[in-house]
Design a protein around this motif. Structure first.
Motif, PDB file in Angstrom:
ATOM      1  N   ILE A   1     -25.235 -59.655  84.479  1.00  0.00           N
ATOM      2  CA  ILE A   1     -26.374 -60.482  84.881  1.00  0.00           C
ATOM      3  C   ILE A   1     -26.612 -60.380  86.382  1.00  0.00           C
ATOM      4  O   ILE A   1     -27.749 -60.283  86.844  1.00  0.00           O
ATOM      5  N   TYR A   2     -25.525 -60.355  87.154  1.00  0.00           N
ATOM      6  CA  TYR A   2     -25.657 -60.420  88.619  1.00  0.00           C
ATOM      7  C   TYR A   2     -25.616 -59.053  89.277  1.00  0.00           C
ATOM      8  O   TYR A   2     -26.037 -58.902  90.427  1.00  0.00           O
ATOM      9  N   GLY A   3     -25.058 -58.061  88.576  1.00  0.00           N
ATOM     10  CA  GLY A   3     -25.041 -56.709  89.141  1.00  0.00           C
ATOM     11  C   GLY A   3     -23.924 -56.462  90.138  1.00  0.00           C
ATOM     12  O   GLY A   3     -24.102 -55.709  91.092  1.00  0.00           O
ATOM     13  N   THR A   4     -22.772 -57.094  89.917  1.00  0.00           N
ATOM     14  CA  THR A   4     -21.607 -56.810  90.756  1.00  0.00           C
ATOM     15  C   THR A   4     -20.510 -56.168  89.911  1.00  0.00           C
ATOM     16  O   THR A   4     -20.466 -56.347  88.698  1.00  0.00           O
ATOM     17  N   LYS A   5     -19.626 -55.451  90.594  1.00  0.00           N
ATOM     18  CA  LYS A   5     -18.539 -54.765  89.887  1.00  0.00           C
ATOM     19  C   LYS A   5     -17.276 -54.818  90.737  1.00  0.00           C
ATOM     20  O   LYS A   5     -17.347 -54.671  91.965  1.00  0.00           O
ATOM     21  N   PHE A   6     -16.153 -55.011  90.097  1.00  0.00           N
ATOM     22  CA  PHE A   6     -14.860 -54.897  90.792  1.00  0.00           C
ATOM     23  C   PHE A   6     -14.659 -53.429  91.170  1.00  0.00           C
ATOM     24  O   PHE A   6     -14.584 -52.574  90.282  1.00  0.00           O
ATOM     25  N   LYS A   7     -14.552 -53.131  92.478  1.00  0.00           N
ATOM     26  CA  LYS A   7     -14.299 -51.750  92.907  1.00  0.00           C
ATOM     27  C   LYS A   7     -12.799 -51.481  92.966  1.00  0.00           C
ATOM     28  O   LYS A   7     -12.361 -50.343  92.868  1.00  0.00           O
ATOM     29  N   THR A   8     -12.035 -52.545  93.170  1.00  0.00           N
ATOM     30  CA  THR A   8     -10.580 -52.435  93.015  1.00  0.00           C
ATOM     31  C   THR A   8     -10.158 -53.574  92.094  1.00  0.00           C
ATOM     32  O   THR A   8     -10.750 -54.654  92.120  1.00  0.00           O
ATOM     33  N   LEU A   9      -9.143 -53.312  91.300  1.00  0.00           N
ATOM     34  CA  LEU A   9      -8.691 -54.343  90.375  1.00  0.00           C
ATOM     35  C   LEU A   9      -7.921 -55.398  91.154  1.00  0.00           C
ATOM     36  O   LEU A   9      -7.338 -55.117  92.202  1.00  0.00           O
ATOM     37  N   PRO A  10      -7.919 -56.638  90.657  1.00  0.00           N
ATOM     38  CA  PRO A  10      -7.190 -57.694  91.364  1.00  0.00           C
ATOM     39  C   PRO A  10      -5.688 -57.430  91.384  1.00  0.00           C
ATOM     40  O   PRO A  10      -5.168 -56.767  90.493  1.00  0.00           O
ATOM     41  N   ASN A  11      -5.049 -57.943  92.408  1.00  0.00           N
ATOM     42  CA  ASN A  11      -3.590 -57.928  92.451  1.00  0.00           C
ATOM     43  C   ASN A  11      -3.116 -59.058  91.541  1.00  0.00           C
ATOM     44  O   ASN A  11      -3.245 -60.232  91.871  1.00  0.00           O
ATOM     45  N   THR A  12      -2.586 -58.695  90.389  1.00  0.00           N
ATOM     46  CA  THR A  12      -2.192 -59.725  89.412  1.00  0.00           C
ATOM     47  C   THR A  12      -0.741 -60.152  89.593  1.00  0.00           C
ATOM     48  O   THR A  12      -0.224 -60.928  88.799  1.00  0.00           O
ATOM     49  N   LYS A  13      -0.099 -59.605  90.620  1.00  0.00           N
ATOM     50  CA  LYS A  13       1.293 -59.957  90.905  1.00  0.00           C
ATOM     51  C   LYS A  13       2.171 -59.770  89.674  1.00  0.00           C
ATOM     52  O   LYS A  13       2.996 -60.619  89.325  1.00  0.00           O
ATOM     53  N   GLY A  14       1.932 -58.674  88.998  1.00  0.00           N
ATOM     54  CA  GLY A  14       2.772 -58.300  87.858  1.00  0.00           C
ATOM     55  C   GLY A  14       2.319 -58.856  86.518  1.00  0.00           C
ATOM     56  O   GLY A  14       2.852 -58.481  85.482  1.00  0.00           O
ATOM     57  N   LYS A  15       1.319 -59.731  86.536  1.00  0.00           N
ATOM     58  CA  LYS A  15       0.848 -60.292  85.258  1.00  0.00           C
ATOM     59  C   LYS A  15      -0.062 -59.290  84.551  1.00  0.00           C
ATOM     60  O   LYS A  15      -0.693 -58.443  85.191  1.00  0.00           O
ATOM     61  N   ASP A  16      -0.156 -59.440  83.254  1.00  0.00           N
ATOM     62  CA  ASP A  16      -1.027 -58.574  82.458  1.00  0.00           C
ATOM     63  C   ASP A  16      -2.494 -58.820  82.814  1.00  0.00           C
ATOM     64  O   ASP A  16      -2.915 -59.966  82.968  1.00  0.00           O
ATOM     65  N   LEU A  17      -3.248 -57.738  82.897  1.00  0.00           N
ATOM     66  CA  LEU A  17      -4.674 -57.846  83.216  1.00  0.00           C
ATOM     67  C   LEU A  17      -5.505 -57.654  81.946  1.00  0.00           C
ATOM     68  O   LEU A  17      -5.307 -56.695  81.200  1.00  0.00           O
ATOM     69  N   VAL A  18      -6.426 -58.581  81.732  1.00  0.00           N
ATOM     70  CA  VAL A  18      -7.371 -58.483  80.605  1.00  0.00           C
ATOM     71  C   VAL A  18      -8.758 -58.308  81.190  1.00  0.00           C
ATOM     72  O   VAL A  18      -9.153 -59.059  82.086  1.00  0.00           O
ATOM     73  N   ALA A  19      -9.501 -57.313  80.717  1.00  0.00           N
ATOM     74  CA  ALA A  19     -10.835 -57.072  81.284  1.00  0.00           C
ATOM     75  C   ALA A  19     -11.905 -56.942  80.213  1.00  0.00           C
ATOM     76  O   ALA A  19     -11.758 -56.197  79.244  1.00  0.00           O
ATOM     77  N   ASP A  20     -12.984 -57.681  80.426  1.00  0.00           N
ATOM     78  CA  ASP A  20     -14.215 -57.506  79.654  1.00  0.00           C
ATOM     79  C   ASP A  20     -15.006 -56.413  80.372  1.00  0.00           C
ATOM     80  O   ASP A  20     -15.435 -56.609  81.510  1.00  0.00           O
ATOM     81  N   VAL A  21     -15.139 -55.258  79.735  1.00  0.00           N
ATOM     82  CA  VAL A  21     -15.847 -54.136  80.372  1.00  0.00           C
ATOM     83  C   VAL A  21     -17.160 -53.827  79.652  1.00  0.00           C
ATOM     84  O   VAL A  21     -17.676 -52.709  79.757  1.00  0.00           O
ATOM     85  N   SER A  22     -17.695 -54.826  78.949  1.00  0.00           N
ATOM     86  CA  SER A  22     -18.885 -54.582  78.112  1.00  0.00           C
ATOM     87  C   SER A  22     -19.932 -53.718  78.795  1.00  0.00           C
ATOM     88  O   SER A  22     -20.455 -52.782  78.201  1.00  0.00           O
TER      89      SER A  22
END
Ligand SMILES: *Cc1c(COP(=O)(O)O)cnc(C)c1O
Length: 361
Positions: A152-173
């Motif tokens: 909707i807003y037209g932004t994108k993560f250019k680098t993934l967040p630092n999850t400090k070792g936690k599992d990352l879940v991403a909606d990439v629709s």
């Protein structure tokens, strides 16, 4: 054949070659005398369709062997519930809220456990991606959640967040298969296919095997349990047969475009044409922070609501369809997914230049 340039955010434009192939196979799929819509999902014909689709997707994304690929239904929205139900072992999920879809996922998760919003860009109408290098990740978080491309807003993560070792879940629709991806950095990647892959009705979930388990939240419906679907190879009940067939064709089309490296180059070239124009135009401007710009969804405004409406009207009449911005943002949005040809973006920019010359004071 009168095809228009379709800038819809979703369901969205599909490769013409794929549509033509599907049309040619409509009445008689590879000599079986039936359409793919008419065959059982428990036939060798469909086994081959879904098997090839999975393998082609694995090839494209270089999916490691310890990840399962599931072809499911219920859209991305259903995953907003499935993720916490399946993954909340400690009952905690940390959410980065960068738009309406992330916010909806966060709200949904709160029904099933403790869902923390650990960062947000709502203060500036989601026009940027917050700094995610040192977030207050909960020590007992089962996962960190992002919506990687904010449709909707037209932004994108250019680098993934630092999850400090936690599992990352991403909606990439809305950025699925738009550029190369390192699957091993994620625990779960999922997306509805109707933005960048195929027809509405299929959601693809790519999930690390150790997260597929029996000890899900007790309220989890059988259908939403990843283990049910993984054990049955996505054939627990009737899957969206025709949709999977079209996705499979799009995967083959992508391979012909040079895979994800090839499509990335194509997407970057297309986006550059539009963003360069927005940066030089005196009438039109982009609405998000430059570093965070999406390659897929490009929102823009004139700064004048009436002029925006006039633009959408004249653009539609000229064959540039579905440019009206999301109702929550206003203005315009051009979604330029994989299947949008470069010529479509060039023609749009030429049209915008003419419009600007005609109406600038
Ligand atoms: C469109 C979209 C959704 C919602 O998808 P449905 O398949 O309609 O549930 C969720 N997340 C993102 C990023 C989207 O673009």
């Amino acid at each position: 054949m009168a095809r228009v340039y379709n800038f819809s955010a979703g369901p969205a434009t599909l490769p013409e070659e794929v549509l033509q192939e599907a049309a040619a196979e409509m009445m008689d799929y590879q000599g079986c005398g039936m359409s793919v819509m008419e065959i059982s999902h428990r036939t060798p014909i469909f086994d081959k369709i879904i098997g090839e689709a999975e393998q082609d997707l694995r090839d494209l994304m270089n999916i490691p062997d310890n990840y399962k690929v599931l072809f499911l239904q219920g859209g991305a929205y259903q995953q907003f519930a499935a993720v916490p139900m399946n993954l909340m072992k400690n009952g905690v999920g940390d959410y980065i809220v960068t738009g309406q879809w992330a916010k909806k996922a966060w709200k949904e998760a709160a029904k099933y456990g403790k869902a923390n919003c650990i960062a947000s860009s709502e203060d500036e109408t989601f026009s940027y991606i917050p700094d995610c290098s040192d977030l207050p990740i909960s020590p007992d978080a089962d996962y960190v959640y992002i919506c990687e491309n904010n449709t909707i807003y037209g932004t994108k993560f250019k680098t993934l967040p630092n999850t400090k070792g936690k599992d990352l879940v991403a909606d990439v629709s809305s950025c699925f298969l738009s550029e190369p991806v390192d699957v091993s950095k994620y625990a779960v990647i999922y997306g509805g296919v109707q933005k960048n892959i195929g027809p509405a009705g299929v959601v693809i979930v790519i999930i690390r095997e150790d997260l597929i388990r029996d000890d899900v939240l007790p309220c989890t419906p059988t259908m939403l349990k990843y283990k049910t679907q993984a054990d049955a190879g996505s054939l627990f009940n009737t899957p969206p047969v025709y949709g999977i067939y079209i996705c499979g064709k799009v995967f083959k089309w992508l391979k012909k475009q040079g895979g994800l490296e090839g499509i990335q180059a194509h997407n970057e070239a297309k986006a550059k044409i539009l963003y360069d124009f927005l940066d030089e135009s005196k009438m039109f401007s982009g609405t998000v922070r430059k570093e965070d710009r999406s390659l897929m969804n490009v929102p823009f405004v004139t700064g004048d609501k009436e002029l925006d409406a006039l633009f959408v009207k004249e653009a539609t009449a000229a064959g540039f369809m579905n440019l009206k911005g999301h109702r929550s943002v206003g203005g315009m949005r051009a979604s330029i997914y994989n299947a949008m040809p470069k010529a479509g973006v060039e023609a749009l920019v030429a049209f915008m230049k003419e419009f600007e010359a005609k109406y600038s004071k």
